[in-house]
Motif scaffolding. Structure first.
Motif, short mmCIF file in Angstrom:
data_model
loop_
_atom_site.label_atom_id
_atom_site.label_comp_id
_atom_site.label_asym_id
_atom_site.label_seq_id
_atom_site.Cartn_x
_atom_site.Cartn_y
_atom_site.Cartn_z
N ASP A 458 -21.19 6.92 -15.46
CA ASP A 458 -20.80 5.93 -16.48
C ASP A 458 -21.84 4.82 -16.54
OD1 ASP A 458 -19.62 4.13 -18.16
OD2 ASP A 458 -17.81 3.82 -16.96
N LEU A 459 -22.73 4.88 -17.54
CA LEU A 459 -23.76 3.85 -17.73
C LEU A 459 -23.44 2.96 -18.93
CD1 LEU A 459 -27.02 5.90 -17.03
CD2 LEU A 459 -25.56 4.65 -15.43
N ARG A 460 -22.17 2.84 -19.27
CA ARG A 460 -21.80 2.07 -20.46
C ARG A 460 -22.18 0.60 -20.34
NH1 ARG A 460 -15.63 3.84 -21.22
NH2 ARG A 460 -15.78 3.83 -18.93
N LYS A 461 -22.22 0.07 -19.13
CA LYS A 461 -22.55 -1.35 -18.99
C LYS A 461 -24.01 -1.63 -19.34
CE LYS A 461 -23.81 -1.43 -14.08
NZ LYS A 461 -23.57 -2.11 -12.80
N TYR A 462 -24.83 -0.58 -19.45
CA TYR A 462 -26.23 -0.77 -19.80
C TYR A 462 -26.47 -0.68 -21.31
CZ TYR A 462 -26.98 -0.28 -14.81
OH TYR A 462 -26.95 -0.47 -13.45
N GLY A 466 -22.76 -0.61 -27.16
CA GLY A 466 -21.95 0.58 -26.93
C GLY A 466 -22.04 1.61 -28.03
N THR A 467 -23.26 1.96 -28.46
CA THR A 467 -23.46 2.93 -29.52
C THR A 467 -24.20 4.16 -29.00
OG1 THR A 467 -25.60 2.03 -30.22
CG2 THR A 467 -23.61 1.06 -31.20
N PHE A 468 -24.07 5.25 -29.74
CA PHE A 468 -24.80 6.45 -29.37
C PHE A 468 -26.30 6.27 -29.59
CE2 PHE A 468 -20.60 8.52 -30.05
CZ PHE A 468 -20.49 9.10 -28.79
N GLU A 469 -26.69 5.41 -30.54
CA GLU A 469 -28.11 5.14 -30.73
C GLU A 469 -28.71 4.50 -29.48
OE1 GLU A 469 -26.21 5.69 -34.59
OE2 GLU A 469 -25.74 4.41 -32.89
N GLU A 470 -27.98 3.56 -28.89
CA GLU A 470 -28.43 2.95 -27.64
C GLU A 470 -28.48 3.97 -26.52
OE1 GLU A 470 -27.06 -1.53 -27.21
OE2 GLU A 470 -25.38 -0.24 -27.81
N GLU A 471 -27.53 4.89 -26.51
CA GLU A 471 -27.51 5.94 -25.50
C GLU A 471 -28.79 6.77 -25.56
OE1 GLU A 471 -23.85 8.55 -24.41
OE2 GLU A 471 -25.05 9.75 -25.79
N LYS A 489 -23.77 12.46 -25.52
CA LYS A 489 -23.62 13.03 -26.84
C LYS A 489 -23.95 14.51 -26.84
CE LYS A 489 -22.79 12.92 -31.24
NZ LYS A 489 -21.39 12.85 -31.69
N ALA A 490 -24.83 14.94 -25.93
CA ALA A 490 -25.16 16.37 -25.83
C ALA A 490 -23.95 17.19 -25.42
CB ALA A 490 -26.28 16.57 -24.81
N PHE A 491 -22.97 16.54 -24.80
CA PHE A 491 -21.75 17.21 -24.37
C PHE A 491 -20.57 16.86 -25.29
CE2 PHE A 491 -24.52 16.39 -20.80
CZ PHE A 491 -24.60 17.61 -20.16
N GLU A 492 -20.87 16.22 -26.42
CA GLU A 492 -19.87 15.75 -27.38
C GLU A 492 -18.85 14.82 -26.73
OE1 GLU A 492 -19.58 15.72 -30.64
OE2 GLU A 492 -21.57 16.62 -30.68
N CYS A 493 -19.31 14.01 -25.79
CA CYS A 493 -18.45 12.97 -25.24
C CYS A 493 -18.19 11.94 -26.33
CB CYS A 493 -19.11 12.32 -24.03
SG CYS A 493 -18.09 11.08 -23.21
N LYS A 494 -16.96 11.50 -26.49
CA LYS A 494 -16.61 10.58 -27.56
C LYS A 494 -16.95 9.14 -27.22
CE LYS A 494 -12.30 9.57 -28.34
NZ LYS A 494 -10.86 9.65 -28.61
N GLU A 495 -17.31 8.87 -25.95
CA GLU A 495 -17.62 7.52 -25.51
C GLU A 495 -19.12 7.40 -25.21
OE1 GLU A 495 -15.23 6.93 -22.06
OE2 GLU A 495 -13.33 7.25 -23.11
N PRO A 496 -19.86 6.58 -25.94
CA PRO A 496 -21.30 6.42 -25.66
C PRO A 496 -21.52 5.82 -24.27
CG PRO A 496 -20.71 5.48 -27.80
CD PRO A 496 -19.43 5.77 -27.10
N GLY A 497 -22.54 6.32 -23.59
CA GLY A 497 -22.94 5.72 -22.32
C GLY A 497 -22.74 6.58 -21.10
N TRP A 498 -22.20 7.79 -21.26
CA TRP A 498 -22.03 8.69 -20.12
C TRP A 498 -23.25 9.61 -20.02
CZ3 TRP A 498 -18.02 8.64 -16.61
CH2 TRP A 498 -16.93 7.81 -16.92
N PHE A 499 -23.70 9.85 -18.78
CA PHE A 499 -24.84 10.71 -18.52
C PHE A 499 -24.49 11.71 -17.41
CE2 PHE A 499 -26.82 7.39 -20.83
CZ PHE A 499 -28.06 7.82 -21.24
N ARG A 500 -25.15 12.87 -17.46
CA ARG A 500 -24.99 13.86 -16.38
C ARG A 500 -26.25 13.87 -15.52
NH1 ARG A 500 -24.86 20.33 -17.26
NH2 ARG A 500 -27.11 19.90 -17.31
#
Length: 544
Positions: A458-462, A466-471, A489-500
């Motif tokens: 969860d990198l949402r604080k960065y 909180g947009t997919f463009e920022e992601e 977004k590559a995993f169609e996560c609905k919340e911007p800011g998550w990374f694997r």
């Protein structure tokens, strides 16, 4: 024409890069100014290509319009453009430019496939050209984005080079049964019976052998669905499945969107429930799209979730009520390194609600760290499905020599149980512990279940807004700092800011990769603080 195309592309990308570098930090966050710039570049390129092609193909009397700006294939189920599933896609001007050329020589479906492949492989090919090597290229890219197990090559190389693996006979050099040689299917059935803990011995006639799970997804989608129909899949999910089911059969995915909210004591982030499945199915049906099946990944990628027997029965019951096929991907079933989790294969259930519509796939790509070998299997009791998929094995089969080697490997239960799996689990657990501790030290929340090769971070604080463009911009900063990750977004996560983050790598690469991740996040944290001086956040340092 090809040379001119490359010159134009390089020139416009250079101009765009220079103009973007000159923008203020706010403008670099995909403001209206940068979006307008992208549109202008796309329109100019498309106009130039149209003009050039009109002269180049005049004598051929070519007719038909070029793809227009934002030429994408609309997926009605979920309203997702098929060219947006992979994180490493180029800027829209490049996609429009490529599509303009491809559209004059390919069919519409061929053009979509071309866009898919471009988006899928661009950054991975860049990694292959500039990959890290401690001696030859110490400043190269560290790949923490591709889910491969690189921890057990020593074990595998010793086993695969033993004398019992070296065998040639005429039948191995001739056309086999398209389902796979019988001796291999017998070993696969015994292997699955043992490691899936099936209540009764599984049958070799229910086994079909293909070259990997990608081919299995393509084959199953093609034989189960009509073009334009859909398969339900919970998100976030392994995004390449979008490509697998679409390329041959033109089958779409309908998303069951999950989120990170925890609503009660017995709930977890991104938890799948029957209620969410019912709601998603109702929504897709209301749009006039027919759903033919449900895809489940167990253990789940990218969450590492493991479905309990009770959950499996509930999901299978849902599919039975709606007469849906269930495609069960169990490619990580032997990569559960936390023994307390108690993984259960769907083949371990005492009774399947609808055996004729339940199809299980597995491969050696993940559990045995052999993604380059391309060996996958389908287990289905539906002989019509097995026969149809086997027909496609003419294009997705394995050589007889590889089939022999796989049979030898899978029958060696003593080596698998006593040598390989214990050591593999020990190494996975150690690598997982290292990355987890690094994330905790950075104060970064994450989801981790003790299965698979990845941590859902969860990198949402960065992200300031909180947009997919920022992601995407954050992902590119990682890549600029020579570490490749996968973003949500590559995993169609609905919340911007998550990374694997993939942790199944050797210690030296893993340590250097995490150092580079830390450098990016420390710099990004300063950017966010400077832009929002009143912004404060106190994230948990423990796994979610």
């Amino acid at each position: 024409m090809v040379k001119l195309k490359q010159v134009l592309m390089d020139h416009f990308l250079q101009l765009t890069s220079q103009e973007v570098q000159g923008l203020s930090p706010e403008d670099q966050q995909c403001t209206q100014a940068s979006q307008n710039l992208e549109k202008r570049m796309g329109h100019i390129l498309s106009w130039m290509v149209n003009l050039l092609w009109s002269e180049a193909v005049k004598k051929l009397q070519f007719k038909g319009p070029l793809p227009h700006w934002h030429s994408t294939c609309d997926t009605k189920a979920g309203q997702q453009t098929l060219s947006s599933w992979q994180p490493d896609q180029p800027g829209p001007w490049l996609g429009s430019f490529e599509a303009a050329f491809a559209g004059h020589v390919l069919s519409k479906h061929g053009t979509a496939i071309n866009e898919f492949c471009h988006d899928n492989f661009e950054s991975y090919e860049a990694y292959q050209r500039k990959k890290y090597h401690k001696d030859k290229n110490p400043s190269g890219i560290i790949n923490l984005g591709t889910s491969e197990n690189k921890l057990c090559f020593d074990l595998l190389s010793r086993r695969l080079t033993q004398s019992d693996m070296l065998h040639v006979e005429p039948s191995l050099l001739q056309y086999p049964d398209w389902r796979g040689h019988l001796f291999l299917r017998e070993e696969v059935a015994r292997f699955l019976s043992l490691y899936c803990k099936s209540p009764a011995p599984l049958k070799p006639e229910n086994v079909v052998v293909l070259n990997g799970c990608a081919s299995l997804f393509s084959a199953l989608a093609t034989v189960l669905c009509e073009a334009g129909e859909a398969l339900l899949i919970p998100t976030p999910y392994y995004g390449a499945i979008t490509q697998h089911v679409y390329l041959y059969g033109n089958v779409r995915l309908a998303y069951v969107y999950l989120d990170s909210k925890v609503t009660g004591l017995n709930t977890r982030p991104f938890q799948l429930t029957v209620e969410k499945l019912e709601m998603a199915l109702q929504g897709v049906n209301s749009e006039g799209v027919k759903v033919k099946g449900l895809i489940l990944i167990n253990p789940q990628n990218p969450l590492g979730d493991i479905y309990s027997p009770e959950e499996l029965q509930e999901f299978l019951g849902f599919a039975t009520r709606h007469q849906l096929h269930v495609i069960m991907d169990e490619v990580y079933m032997l990569s559960v390194f936390e023994e307390s989790l108690g993984y259960h294969s769907v083949l371990s259930l005492e009774r399947l609600p609808d055996p004729q519509r339940t199809h299980v796939m597995w491969a050696t790509s993940k559990d045995f760290g052999m993604s380059g070998l391309r060996f996958g299997i389908l287990y289905t009791e539906n002989q019509h499905v097995a026969t149809a998929v086997a027909s496609l094995c003419r294009y997705h089969g394995l050589s007889g020599l590889v089939q022999y080697q796989m049979a030898q490997l899978l029958r060696d239960h003593d080596w698998i149980t006593q040598v390989y799996l214990p050591e593999n689990h020990t190494r996975l657990k150690a690598a997982h512990t290292y990355v987890s501790e690094e994330l905790k030290a950075l104060g970064i929340p994450f989801v981790s279940r003790g299965a698979g090769f990845f941590i859902w971070v969860d990198l949402r604080k960065y992200l300031r807004q909180g947009t997919f463009e920022e992601e995407v911009l954050l992902w590119r900063r990682f890549l600029d700092n020579k570490v490749l990750l996968s973003f949500g977004k590559a995993f169609e996560c609905k919340e911007p800011g998550w990374f694997r983050i993939v942790f199944s790598d050797k210690e030296n690469r893993l340590c250097l990769g995490m150092q580079r991740v830390r450098q990016v996040l420390e710099g990004q944290s300063q950017v966010v603080e400077d832009a929002s001086p009143c912004h404060t956040q106190d994230p948990s340092t423990q796994p979610i």
